[in-house]
Design an enzyme around this catalytic site. Structure first.
Site, short mmCIF file in Angstrom:
data_model
loop_
_atom_site.label_atom_id
_atom_site.label_comp_id
_atom_site.label_asym_id
_atom_site.label_seq_id
_atom_site.Cartn_x
_atom_site.Cartn_y
_atom_site.Cartn_z
N ASP A 101 -62.37 -56.94 62.34
CA ASP A 101 -61.45 -56.70 61.51
C ASP A 101 -61.92 -58.63 60.99
O ASP A 101 -61.77 -59.21 59.64
CB ASP A 101 -60.10 -56.91 61.69
N GLY A 102 -62.04 -59.40 62.11
CA GLY A 102 -63.23 -60.64 61.56
C GLY A 102 -63.75 -60.69 60.99
O GLY A 102 -64.04 -61.35 59.81
N GLU A 135 -54.02 -63.82 55.82
CA GLU A 135 -52.86 -64.33 55.96
C GLU A 135 -52.51 -66.02 55.69
O GLU A 135 -54.40 -66.68 55.94
CB GLU A 135 -51.77 -65.17 57.53
N ASP A 184 -43.79 -76.32 64.42
CA ASP A 184 -44.62 -76.13 64.62
C ASP A 184 -45.51 -75.52 63.82
O ASP A 184 -46.45 -75.85 63.62
CB ASP A 184 -45.09 -74.67 66.07
N THR A 203 -48.78 -57.28 59.98
CA THR A 203 -49.94 -56.69 61.20
C THR A 203 -50.40 -57.19 61.85
O THR A 203 -50.65 -56.93 63.48
CB THR A 203 -50.24 -55.24 61.22
N ASN A 223 -48.59 -62.26 61.68
CA ASN A 223 -47.29 -62.67 61.36
C ASN A 223 -46.37 -61.39 62.36
O ASN A 223 -45.36 -61.79 62.39
CB ASN A 223 -46.73 -62.00 59.67
N SER A 267 -46.75 -61.08 65.55
CA SER A 267 -46.70 -61.62 66.98
C SER A 267 -45.67 -62.65 66.46
O SER A 267 -44.59 -63.29 67.63
CB SER A 267 -47.87 -62.57 66.93
#
Length: 267
Positions: A45-46, A127, A154, A165, A168, A170
């Site tokens: 995905d990166g 994100e 934080d 997915t 967000n 996590s």
């Protein structure tokens, strides 16, 4: 059909990229680094995020397809050993009687970052996050130009539906189907006590809404747009809203969103 391949850079992905070029040439596909019709991401995905930002100026006119070579490829439809089939389908659409591939479009998030030194714009696929480098983030969050909350903690994560997915999730945010044009705001370890109070849960904003995040003290911040890190110490505000444009993915075979979620997280 003009195409371009962007690979992750590890040996497997590089080898697959070279094989892809050879087989694509044999099938009459044209390599074009400037104005491809389809961008093929080989990796994880990166790699897809990198491909997206590489062609950010041509998003309306191109489509993406992913080949998965890592441990988790949420954006990828194809496995490494399926590349010959992918190339066959990419080249066969020109044949009479062949069905055209389906194009699906996912919402993006548009960002306007205002600093004392100037204003810049970004678009993210997954994100946007705002974190402090050396202490607690203090930020004012406005929704539709009205004060919503004063945040201490934080950081803050603003995600797209497809990015819901990722980080967000996590943070306890909801997973949103990409057919819903929305953005999601999730808190990162907010401080909640009798003095400081935040909503404490994720917020989902529709397309016609926007949020503004204002820095409310002198602070060294790290802003991230997908994989891009933006350190800054002069942030004024960030406006977040659903982007006018979308990213296009080419689907040569069905792969519903909830099937992707199930395969990625439940096996």
């Amino acid at each position: 059909m003009r195409y371009y391949v962007l690979d992750r850079g590890d040996q497997l992905s590089v080898d697959l990229s070279e094989s892809f070029h050879k087989m694509a040439s044999e099938q009459g596909l044209q390599l074009d680094a400037e104005s491809p019709d389809i961008v093929v991401s080989i990796g994880g995905d990166g790699t897809m995020l990198h491909a997206f930002h590489t062609f950010i100026d041509r998003i309306p006119s191109i489509a993406f397809v992913g080949v998965h070579t890592g441990h988790l490829g949420f954006y990828a439809d194809w496995k490494a050993d399926e590349i010959p089939e992918l190339i066959r389908m990419m080249s066969s659409h020109k044949d009479e009687g062949m069905l055209k591939p389906r194009i699906v479009r996912y919402p993006l998030v548009d960002l306007e970052i205002r600093k004392k030194s100037g204003t810049s714009s970004y678009i993210c696929l997954n994100e946007f996050t705002l974190k402090s480098v050396d202490g607690t983030v203090v930020a004012q969050v406005d929704i539709n130009d009205h004060l919503f909350e004063m945040f201490r903690g934080d950081g803050i994560c603003v995600s797209t539906p497809s990015g819901s997915t990722a980080y967000n999730k996590s943070l306890g945010g909801a997973m949103i189907h990409p057919s819903i044009e929305a953005l999601q705001i999730s808190e990162i370890a907010s401080i909640n006590n009798r003095v400081f109070r935040t909503m404490g849960s994720a917020l989902v904003l529709p397309k016609h809404h926007h949020c503004d995040i204002y820095s409310r003290k002198e602070q060294n911040l790290l802003l991230t747009v997908d994989h891009i890190n933006l350190p800054m110490d002069d942030l004024i505000s960030v406006r977040c809203q659903v982007a006018a444009q979308k990213i296009s993915f080419v689907r040569y075979r069905p792969f519903p969103f909830w099937n992707r979620v199930r395969n990625a997280f439940l096996g």
